[in-house]
Write a protein that holds these residues in place. Structure first.
Motif, PDB file in Angstrom:
ATOM      1  N   PHE A 257      45.174  37.163  60.571  1.00 56.41           N
ATOM      2  CA  PHE A 257      43.947  37.953  60.640  1.00 56.41           C
ATOM      3  C   PHE A 257      42.837  37.248  59.870  1.00 56.41           C
ATOM      4  O   PHE A 257      43.080  36.307  59.107  1.00 56.41           O
ATOM      5  N   GLY A 258      41.606  37.705  60.096  1.00 50.51           N
ATOM      6  CA  GLY A 258      40.447  37.139  59.402  1.00 50.51           C
ATOM      7  C   GLY A 258      39.731  38.203  58.589  1.00 50.51           C
ATOM      8  O   GLY A 258      39.940  39.406  58.783  1.00 50.51           O
ATOM      9  N   LEU A 259      38.873  37.736  57.680  1.00 48.95           N
ATOM     10  CA  LEU A 259      38.075  38.634  56.845  1.00 48.95           C
ATOM     11  C   LEU A 259      36.634  38.147  56.800  1.00 48.95           C
ATOM     12  O   LEU A 259      36.389  36.939  56.757  1.00 48.95           O
ATOM     13  N   ILE A 260      35.709  39.085  56.807  1.00 49.75           N
ATOM     14  CA  ILE A 260      34.298  38.775  56.516  1.00 49.75           C
ATOM     15  C   ILE A 260      33.869  39.658  55.344  1.00 49.75           C
ATOM     16  O   ILE A 260      33.948  40.887  55.427  1.00 49.75           O
ATOM     17  N   MET A 261      33.488  39.025  54.258  1.00 45.99           N
ATOM     18  CA  MET A 261      32.949  39.754  53.105  1.00 45.99           C
ATOM     19  C   MET A 261      31.428  39.802  53.227  1.00 45.99           C
ATOM     20  O   MET A 261      30.799  38.781  53.541  1.00 45.99           O
ATOM     21  N   CYS A 262      30.841  40.963  52.953  1.00 51.58           N
ATOM     22  CA  CYS A 262      29.393  41.138  53.073  1.00 51.58           C
ATOM     23  C   CYS A 262      28.838  41.751  51.786  1.00 51.58           C
ATOM     24  O   CYS A 262      29.397  42.732  51.287  1.00 51.58           O
ATOM     25  N   ASP A 263      27.749  41.188  51.281  1.00 56.68           N
ATOM     26  CA  ASP A 263      27.109  41.726  50.082  1.00 56.68           C
ATOM     27  C   ASP A 263      25.610  41.840  50.340  1.00 56.68           C
ATOM     28  O   ASP A 263      24.927  40.843  50.575  1.00 56.68           O
ATOM     29  N   LEU A 264      25.101  43.076  50.291  1.00 51.39           N
ATOM     30  CA  LEU A 264      23.676  43.315  50.555  1.00 51.39           C
ATOM     31  C   LEU A 264      22.820  42.834  49.395  1.00 51.39           C
ATOM     32  O   LEU A 264      23.115  43.141  48.235  1.00 51.39           O
ATOM     33  N   ASN A 265      21.766  42.103  49.688  1.00 48.63           N
ATOM     34  CA  ASN A 265      20.801  41.698  48.666  1.00 48.63           C
ATOM     35  C   ASN A 265      19.717  42.770  48.526  1.00 48.63           C
ATOM     36  O   ASN A 265      19.298  43.366  49.508  1.00 48.63           O
ATOM     37  N   GLY A 266      19.272  43.002  47.293  1.00 52.10           N
ATOM     38  CA  GLY A 266      18.083  43.840  47.080  1.00 52.10           C
ATOM     39  C   GLY A 266      18.304  45.325  46.960  1.00 52.10           C
ATOM     40  O   GLY A 266      17.344  46.077  46.822  1.00 52.10           O
ATOM     41  N   LEU A 267      19.572  45.791  47.000  1.00 46.53           N
ATOM     42  CA  LEU A 267      19.807  47.242  46.927  1.00 46.53           C
ATOM     43  C   LEU A 267      19.320  47.822  45.604  1.00 46.53           C
ATOM     44  O   LEU A 267      18.686  48.881  45.568  1.00 46.53           O
ATOM     45  N   LYS A 268      19.602  47.141  44.505  1.00 47.26           N
ATOM     46  CA  LYS A 268      19.189  47.651  43.189  1.00 47.26           C
ATOM     47  C   LYS A 268      17.666  47.761  43.097  1.00 47.26           C
ATOM     48  O   LYS A 268      17.135  48.728  42.563  1.00 47.26           O
TER      49      LYS A 268
ATOM     50  N   ASP B   3      15.573  51.128  42.428  1.00 41.79           N
ATOM     51  CA  ASP B   3      14.672  51.211  41.275  1.00 41.79           C
ATOM     52  C   ASP B   3      13.243  51.559  41.664  1.00 41.79           C
ATOM     53  O   ASP B   3      12.514  52.182  40.897  1.00 41.79           O
ATOM     54  N   THR B   4      12.828  51.140  42.869  1.00 37.45           N
ATOM     55  CA  THR B   4      11.440  51.342  43.262  1.00 37.45           C
ATOM     56  C   THR B   4      11.237  52.579  44.124  1.00 37.45           C
ATOM     57  O   THR B   4      10.396  53.430  43.823  1.00 37.45           O
ATOM     58  N   LEU B   5      12.012  52.678  45.187  1.00 33.70           N
ATOM     59  CA  LEU B   5      11.819  53.781  46.137  1.00 33.70           C
ATOM     60  C   LEU B   5      12.794  54.924  45.924  1.00 33.70           C
ATOM     61  O   LEU B   5      12.666  55.971  46.553  1.00 33.70           O
TER      62      LEU B   5
ATOM     63  N   HIS C 149      17.043  56.396  45.179  1.00 32.58           N
ATOM     64  CA  HIS C 149      18.372  56.248  45.788  1.00 32.58           C
ATOM     65  C   HIS C 149      18.425  56.764  47.225  1.00 32.58           C
ATOM     66  O   HIS C 149      19.307  56.350  47.989  1.00 32.58           O
ATOM     67  N   THR C 150      17.508  57.641  47.603  1.00 34.87           N
ATOM     68  CA  THR C 150      17.480  58.104  49.006  1.00 34.87           C
ATOM     69  C   THR C 150      17.191  56.933  49.929  1.00 34.87           C
ATOM     70  O   THR C 150      17.843  56.766  50.974  1.00 34.87           O
ATOM     71  N   SER C 151      16.214  56.098  49.558  1.00 37.05           N
ATOM     72  CA  SER C 151      15.906  54.906  50.351  1.00 37.05           C
ATOM     73  C   SER C 151      17.050  53.904  50.292  1.00 37.05           C
ATOM     74  O   SER C 151      17.364  53.237  51.278  1.00 37.05           O
ATOM     75  N   GLY C 152      17.673  53.788  49.104  1.00 33.81           N
ATOM     76  CA  GLY C 152      18.824  52.900  48.974  1.00 33.81           C
ATOM     77  C   GLY C 152      19.967  53.322  49.875  1.00 33.81           C
ATOM     78  O   GLY C 152      20.627  52.483  50.505  1.00 33.81           O
ATOM     79  N   ASP C 153      20.194  54.641  49.970  1.00 37.04           N
ATOM     80  CA  ASP C 153      21.245  55.154  50.854  1.00 37.04           C
ATOM     81  C   ASP C 153      20.925  54.842  52.314  1.00 37.04           C
ATOM     82  O   ASP C 153      21.814  54.480  53.100  1.00 37.04           O
ATOM     83  N   GLU C 154      19.641  54.987  52.676  1.00 43.33           N
ATOM     84  CA  GLU C 154      19.222  54.674  54.047  1.00 43.33           C
ATOM     85  C   GLU C 154      19.463  53.200  54.353  1.00 43.33           C
ATOM     86  O   GLU C 154      19.912  52.829  55.451  1.00 43.33           O
ATOM     87  N   PHE C 155      19.189  52.349  53.387  1.00 44.96           N
ATOM     88  CA  PHE C 155      19.414  50.902  53.475  1.00 44.96           C
ATOM     89  C   PHE C 155      20.882  50.607  53.800  1.00 44.96           C
ATOM     90  O   PHE C 155      21.197  49.800  54.678  1.00 44.96           O
TER      91      PHE C 155
ATOM     92  N   ALA D 223      10.777  44.264  37.334  1.00 41.46           N
ATOM     93  CA  ALA D 223      10.402  42.957  36.778  1.00 41.46           C
ATOM     94  C   ALA D 223      11.615  42.246  36.181  1.00 41.46           C
ATOM     95  O   ALA D 223      11.791  41.035  36.344  1.00 41.46           O
ATOM     96  N   LEU D 224      12.456  43.005  35.501  1.00 44.51           N
ATOM     97  CA  LEU D 224      13.640  42.426  34.864  1.00 44.51           C
ATOM     98  C   LEU D 224      14.573  41.819  35.899  1.00 44.51           C
ATOM     99  O   LEU D 224      15.273  40.844  35.629  1.00 44.51           O
ATOM    100  N   ASN D 225      14.546  42.386  37.103  1.00 40.14           N
ATOM    101  CA  ASN D 225      15.426  41.940  38.181  1.00 40.14           C
ATOM    102  C   ASN D 225      14.835  40.786  38.979  1.00 40.14           C
ATOM    103  O   ASN D 225      15.437  40.308  39.933  1.00 40.14           O
ATOM    104  N   SER D 226      13.643  40.330  38.578  1.00 35.98           N
ATOM    105  CA  SER D 226      12.966  39.242  39.288  1.00 35.98           C
ATOM    106  C   SER D 226      12.856  38.024  38.382  1.00 35.98           C
ATOM    107  O   SER D 226      12.406  38.108  37.250  1.00 35.98           O
ATOM    108  N   HIS D 227      13.273  36.878  38.898  1.00 35.40           N
ATOM    109  CA  HIS D 227      13.216  35.638  38.112  1.00 35.40           C
ATOM    110  C   HIS D 227      11.783  35.342  37.660  1.00 35.40           C
ATOM    111  O   HIS D 227      11.547  34.917  36.524  1.00 35.40           O
TER     112      HIS D 227
END
Length: 402
Positions: A93-104, A108-110, A112-118, A309-313
């Motif tokens: 069998f095979g596996l694909i691992m997926c990790d969403l970028n930008g959820l945090k 933080d901005t919009l 958790h309702t928007s995060g859930d929609e994401f 800001a803390l989450n941005s390089h």
């Protein structure tokens, strides 16, 4: 009366009965025999409506294997499936691992309702992209895995990964709210069930390498979108930002501020109100005076801007300044109530210049003042709201311009 009831005396069983409107009702039936002089002469049944209990049991059964938010399988199901695979013979069998970028950042901005929609949007894209017999599970906050039974080689997996990427791109091109653009790190692996742990680690490592390559570009893209959205929603136009930045530079030059602080000050002038992206429009654009409750929400933009800001390089060095840019000289500012020189000098300069520009600009909540009126206001607030020394420096600059 059943034979069992006659023997046992009392028997419990469950069944379904129907109301007059033919609506089914789950019932608990208690059958009781009636005896007389050692002989059973009859009996009766008591029906208890247990429809709500049965619905709750079904819900618990559903939640034991499915993720309540996205509808895909959950971590518990994934673990059981892997355990099941280990016990089978000669299974590839095979596996694909997926990790969403930008959820945090979205949380933080919009909120958790928007995060859930994401998360739900991404889960739907996965469902569209994989084959009918593939298994999708959410195994963490922003992590998903796809189990691919009956795959022959890595190329088949890569084709599925390409479909995921293509569907993400189609979604990104179609949406209007650009902050909800999807970006995902993917990693894959293939093998047989004798080396399951190796397959899991290989897919996870590949996903993590991909995440390192895409993480910063994704953050930069999100940050640009956030600033563009803020510009559309609030009075923070490019003209306002440029005027504030120019005046801050003049003060920095007059007091011979060191280059490091000067560069932070200019960047702060551009993004200090970043947290307002999380403030509702009905408050941000309200033409009249804010209520006490609305004012508390408005003031929270400093604390909301800090984690962004803390989450941005690019902005992590000024996250602390974003948090403190509404402190006052007399200690009556927010959110920390810092006083006098405990407030970073970049924040003291910005609050002074930002207030002056606000006085002279048309805002939803006030009419612009003349330059003379604004200067008088600065004088009145020196030593109260503003650093008295910096106020004097700004006044001299303004007099020179006249």
């Amino acid at each position: 009366m059943t034979e069992e009831t006659l023997k046992e005396g009392v028997v419990y069983t469950e069944g379904i009965r129907y109301k007059k409107d033919k609506c089914p009702v789950n019932v608990l039936i208690r059958s009781v025999s009636i005896g007389k002089e050692g002989e059973v002469v009859g009996g009766y049944g008591i029906y208890t409506d247990i429809t709500k209990i049965k619905k709750y049991e079904k819900k618990l059964e559903y939640l034991s294997i499915y993720d309540a938010l996205t509808g895909v399988f959950n971590f518990n199901y994934f673990e059981n499936k892997i355990r099941e695979y280990k016990e089978k013979k000669d299974l590839q069998f095979g596996l694909i691992m997926c990790d969403l970028n930008g959820l945090k950042l979205i949380n933080d901005t919009l909120g958790h309702t928007s995060g859930d929609e994401f998360l739900k949007i991404f889960a739907d894209i996965l469902k569209k992209s994989v084959r009918g017999n593939d298994i999708i599970a959410r195994i963490g906050g922003d992590e998903f895995v796809v189990i691919l039974p009956q795959v022959n080689n890595r190329e088949e997996i890569k084709k599925i990964m390409e479909r995921i990427k293509e569907n993400i791109e189609k979604y990104n091109q179609a949406i209007q709210n650009k902050i909800l653009r999807l970006s995902v790190a993917l990693g894959c692996s293939i093998g047989d069930n004798k080396e399951i742990d190796k397959i899991l680690k290989e897919a996870d490592d590949a996903m993590y390498r991909n995440k390192l390559l895409t993480k910063e570009s994704s953050k930069r893209q999100l940050l640009s979108v956030l600033m563009a959205m803020l510009s559309e929603r609030d009075f923070v136009t490019s003209g306002h930002t440029q005027r504030v930045a120019d005046l801050c530079k003049k003060i920095a030059q007059k007091i011979e501020l060191d280059e490091d602080k000067k560069s932070k000050l200019v960047l702060l002038a551009e993004v200090h109100d970043l947290g307002k992206i999380a403030i509702p429009d009905h408050i941000l654009k309200k033409p009249g005076k804010l209520t006490a409750e609305e004012w508390e929400i408005m003031k929270s933009h400093t604390e909301k801007g800090y984690p962004i800001a803390l989450n941005s390089h690019e902005l992590s060095d000024i996250a602390d300044l974003i948090l403190k840019h509404h402190e006052r000289w007399d200690g009556k500012g927010y959110p920390l109530g810092l006083k006098e020189e405990k407030i970073p000098i970049e924040c003291r300069i910005l609050s002074l210049v930002d207030a002056y520009d606000a006085m002279m600009s048309k805002r939803p909540y006030n009419q612009p003042k003349s330059k003379e009126e604004s200067i008088e206001e600065l004088k009145r607030c020196a030593g109260i709201q503003f650093d008295p020394y910096l106020t004097e420096v700004l006044l001299n600059i303004l007099y020179e311009e006249v």
